[in-house]
Design a protein around this motif. Structure first.
Motif, short mmCIF file in Angstrom:
data_model
loop_
_atom_site.label_atom_id
_atom_site.label_comp_id
_atom_site.label_asym_id
_atom_site.label_seq_id
_atom_site.Cartn_x
_atom_site.Cartn_y
_atom_site.Cartn_z
N ALA A 19 0.83 -1.21 0.00
CA ALA A 19 0.00 0.00 0.00
C ALA A 19 0.87 1.26 0.00
N LEU A 20 1.94 1.25 0.79
CA LEU A 20 2.83 2.42 0.84
C LEU A 20 3.55 2.63 -0.50
N ARG A 21 3.94 1.55 -1.12
CA ARG A 21 4.57 1.66 -2.44
C ARG A 21 3.57 2.19 -3.47
N ARG A 22 2.31 1.80 -3.33
CA ARG A 22 1.27 2.32 -4.24
C ARG A 22 1.11 3.83 -4.02
N ALA A 23 1.13 4.26 -2.77
CA ALA A 23 1.05 5.70 -2.48
C ALA A 23 2.20 6.43 -3.14
N LEU A 24 3.39 5.85 -3.09
CA LEU A 24 4.57 6.50 -3.66
C LEU A 24 4.57 6.47 -5.19
N GLU A 25 3.90 5.50 -5.79
CA GLU A 25 3.73 5.51 -7.25
C GLU A 25 2.91 6.73 -7.66
N ILE A 26 1.90 7.02 -6.86
CA ILE A 26 1.03 8.15 -7.16
C ILE A 26 1.71 9.47 -6.84
N ASP A 27 2.39 9.52 -5.69
CA ASP A 27 3.06 10.76 -5.26
C ASP A 27 4.44 10.44 -4.69
N PRO A 28 5.47 10.44 -5.55
CA PRO A 28 6.82 10.11 -5.09
C PRO A 28 7.40 11.10 -4.08
N LYS A 29 6.74 12.24 -3.90
CA LYS A 29 7.23 13.23 -2.95
C LYS A 29 6.48 13.18 -1.62
N MET A 30 5.75 12.13 -1.36
CA MET A 30 5.01 11.99 -0.11
C MET A 30 5.98 11.51 0.97
N ASP A 31 6.54 12.47 1.69
CA ASP A 31 7.60 12.15 2.66
C ASP A 31 7.13 11.17 3.72
N ARG A 32 5.90 11.29 4.19
CA ARG A 32 5.44 10.38 5.25
C ARG A 32 5.29 8.95 4.73
N ALA A 33 5.04 8.78 3.43
CA ALA A 33 4.98 7.42 2.87
C ALA A 33 6.38 6.81 2.81
N TRP A 34 7.39 7.61 2.50
CA TRP A 34 8.77 7.11 2.53
C TRP A 34 9.14 6.68 3.94
#
Length: 193
Positions: free
Chosen positions: A98-113
């Motif tokens: 799920a977190l990798r999917r979030a980062l596919e959509i928004d690679p600049k989502m610091d909290r997902a990293w």
């Protein structure tokens, strides 16, 4: 409270109930909203959030899973929240997805990293965790959380010199976090000049 109100009024009523800390009543409003609009992002996300606040994690997870499956185009935040809930209920592999999917959509989502790094640390996949934490600290250079975890990973990887560099860096803007790392690791780093 009447749950036969039109959708816009139900939404405002739910917001008012949340402001009054009447979460159970707000949940009933979200249920009524979903009865008329089953894929409503706001009602599903709010429902999941309130359930999580109440510690009802399995129900929150079900609501969040419903959100990402029913909403036409889930947002990065929707996937991030799903990852968080999956991690909370002890499903780290699904949380990572799920977190990798979030980062596919928004690679600049610091909290997902950051969330991804925590899942990777739990799995002892330190090389990948370091990469995720570096991305997090690049996006949020003044937040101590990523730096703290990055130092801890370097200690776990038996790289004390890298941890000392981070502690020294933290002395410049978060001396309390730097001192905490020094206490926890036994490493000493004088503040940078």
């Amino acid at each position: 409270m009447s749950l036969r109100l039109p959708y816009p009024l139900l939404k405002w009523q739910a917001i008012a109930l949340l402001m009054l800390n009447r979460r159970d009543a707000a949940l009933r409003c979200f249920g009524a909203m979903l009865a008329s609009r089953p894929g409503d992002r706001y009602a599903l996300a709010s429902q999941a959030h309130v359930l999580a606040q109440q510690g009802r994690m399995k129900e929150a997870l079900a609501a969040q899973e419903h959100l990402v499956s029913k909403v036409h185009t889930p947002l990065a935040a929707d996937w991030f929240n799903l990852g968080y809930l999956l991690e909370e209920v002890g499903q780290p592999e699904r949380a990572e997805q799920a977190l990798r999917r979030a980062l596919e959509i928004d690679p600049k989502m610091d909290r997902a990293w950051y969330g991804l790094a925590l899942v990777l640390i739990q799995a002892r996949r330190y090389d990948e965790a370091v990469a995720a934490l570096r991305k997090n600290t690049e996006l949020q250079p003044m937040s101590p959380f990523g730096w703290y975890q990055l130092a801890r990973v370097h200690v776990d990887r038996h790289e004390p010199e890298e941890a000392v560099k981070i502690i020294r860096h933290l002395h410049g803007f978060e001396p309390k976090v730097a001192a905490q790392l020094e206490r926890e690791t036994g490493l000493r780093a004088s503040p940078s000049t």
